[in-house]
Write an enzyme that holds these catalytic residues in place. Structure first.
Site, mmCIF file in Angstrom:
data_model
loop_
_atom_site.group_PDB
_atom_site.id
_atom_site.type_symbol
_atom_site.label_atom_id
_atom_site.label_comp_id
_atom_site.label_asym_id
_atom_site.label_seq_id
_atom_site.Cartn_x
_atom_site.Cartn_y
_atom_site.Cartn_z
ATOM 1 N N GLU A 1 33.739 41.798 32.505
ATOM 2 C CA GLU A 1 33.859 43.249 32.393
ATOM 3 C C GLU A 1 32.874 43.807 31.369
ATOM 4 O O GLU A 1 32.995 43.514 30.172
ATOM 5 C CB GLU A 1 35.286 43.618 31.971
ATOM 6 C CG GLU A 1 35.482 45.103 31.730
ATOM 7 C CD GLU A 1 36.793 45.413 31.039
ATOM 8 O OE1 GLU A 1 37.220 46.569 31.096
ATOM 9 O OE2 GLU A 1 37.384 44.489 30.431
ATOM 10 N N ASP B 1 35.801 48.936 34.835
ATOM 11 C CA ASP B 1 36.608 49.875 34.063
ATOM 12 C C ASP B 1 35.885 51.220 34.072
ATOM 13 O O ASP B 1 34.796 51.353 33.512
ATOM 14 C CB ASP B 1 36.786 49.354 32.639
ATOM 15 C CG ASP B 1 37.738 50.207 31.822
ATOM 16 O OD1 ASP B 1 37.525 51.433 31.752
ATOM 17 O OD2 ASP B 1 38.676 49.645 31.225
ATOM 18 N N GLN C 1 39.914 49.332 36.618
ATOM 19 C CA GLN C 1 40.791 49.901 35.607
ATOM 20 C C GLN C 1 40.390 51.352 35.366
ATOM 21 O O GLN C 1 39.221 51.713 35.501
ATOM 22 C CB GLN C 1 40.711 49.120 34.296
ATOM 23 C CG GLN C 1 41.267 47.707 34.407
ATOM 24 C CD GLN C 1 41.027 46.889 33.147
ATOM 25 O OE1 GLN C 1 40.020 47.057 32.467
ATOM 26 N NE2 GLN C 1 41.955 45.998 32.839
ATOM 27 N N GLU D 1 45.027 51.382 32.658
ATOM 28 C CA GLU D 1 44.869 50.766 31.335
ATOM 29 C C GLU D 1 44.451 51.865 30.363
ATOM 30 O O GLU D 1 43.281 52.042 30.062
ATOM 31 C CB GLU D 1 43.822 49.644 31.363
ATOM 32 C CG GLU D 1 43.816 48.853 30.069
ATOM 33 C CD GLU D 1 42.483 48.160 29.784
ATOM 34 O OE1 GLU D 1 42.503 47.132 29.108
ATOM 35 O OE2 GLU D 1 41.434 48.678 30.216
#
Length: 252
Positions: free
Chosen positions: A139, A174, A200, A236
């Site tokens: 990530e 993300d 996310q 998240e």
């Protein structure tokens, strides 16, 4: 509409971890992720998730506290930590199996330069082989929130994925970090979508609920649908108040 899962490390923190799966299911989430479950009894946690009907779709490696601003952010790219990384990854794989977790996100840690790049590539190639039958992700994170992290750009992540070419190694996208890194969530998604196996979301710039702010999340969710993304989208974020009070963004 995407399938949403709850990050039980950041959401429903009003109650102990073992009580959070039931609240997440009641709120409408269909799965869960837990960043670092290693200090919790695996049998009790598995029972709590099963009782709520929530599969566990992701945990992180190696174990460290993501809410501790002074704590480590992994060490897969840190020269000299190869043995420690492999021990941590082996431990994380055991937790995956005990909890039925579907993905392990491997954190690069604070490092830079060619030596770190070589260590990261070697460690991730080893990890992909060690984790056969399980899914791994890496990530990119933004340097403002995680200063010095080796994996702070999507181009670095894609180059590694292409170099290793392991079918069980993919990208964790993300959207909050993508916004901070590139300022263009839709464009970044289009560039990296073929590599993504987990998503996310959090609001920008404050990392609260994914509603309002600088990221058009309804448009992003439509973009995921239009592109055929069928993985999980994890909430998240850090709620502004009680978790339940901020769930108006979650589609029915």
């Amino acid at each position: 509409m995407p399938r949403f899962c709850a990050n039980l490390t950041t959401l429903f923190t009003e109650v102990p971890l073992l009580e959070r799966p039931a609240l997440a299911a009641e709120a409408g989430f269909e799965a869960a992720e837990i960043l670092f479950p290693f200090g919790t009894d695996a049998t009790a946690l598995d029972r709590a998730l099963a009782g709520a009907g929530l599969p566990l779709v992701l945990i992180n490696c190696p174990p460290s506290d993501p809410l501790d601003s002074q704590g480590p952010r992994g060490f897969a790219a840190v020269p000299g930590e190869e043995a420690g990384f492999r021990k941590a990854l082996t431990r994380s794989l055991r937790y995956m199996d005990m909890l039925g977790a579907r993905r392990l996100n491997v954190m690069a840690g604070v490092a830079d330069g060619p030596e770190a790049a070589g260590v990261f590539a070697d460690n991730m190639a080893w990890a992909a082989e060690a984790a056969k039958g399980r899914l791994l992700t890496i990530e990119p994170t933004n340097p403002a929130d995680l200063p010095g992290c080796f994996l702070d750009d999507f181009s670095v992540a894609l180059a590694l994925l292409e170099e290793i070419g392991a079918p069980n190694l993919g990208l964790q996208f993300d959207a909050y970090h993508a916004h901070c890194i590139t300022g263009d969530v839709p464009g970044t998604w289009e560039a990296v979508a073929p590599w993504v196996s987990h998503v996310q979301v959090a609001g920008a710039p404050d990392r609260h609920e994914p509603a309002g702010g600088d990221i058009d999340y309804p448009a992003f969710f439509r973009q995921l649908d239009a592109g055929g993304y069928d993985g999980w989208v994890s909430a998240e974020y850090f709620p502004r108040g009680a978790t339940q009070d901020g769930l108006g963004w979650l589609p029915d």
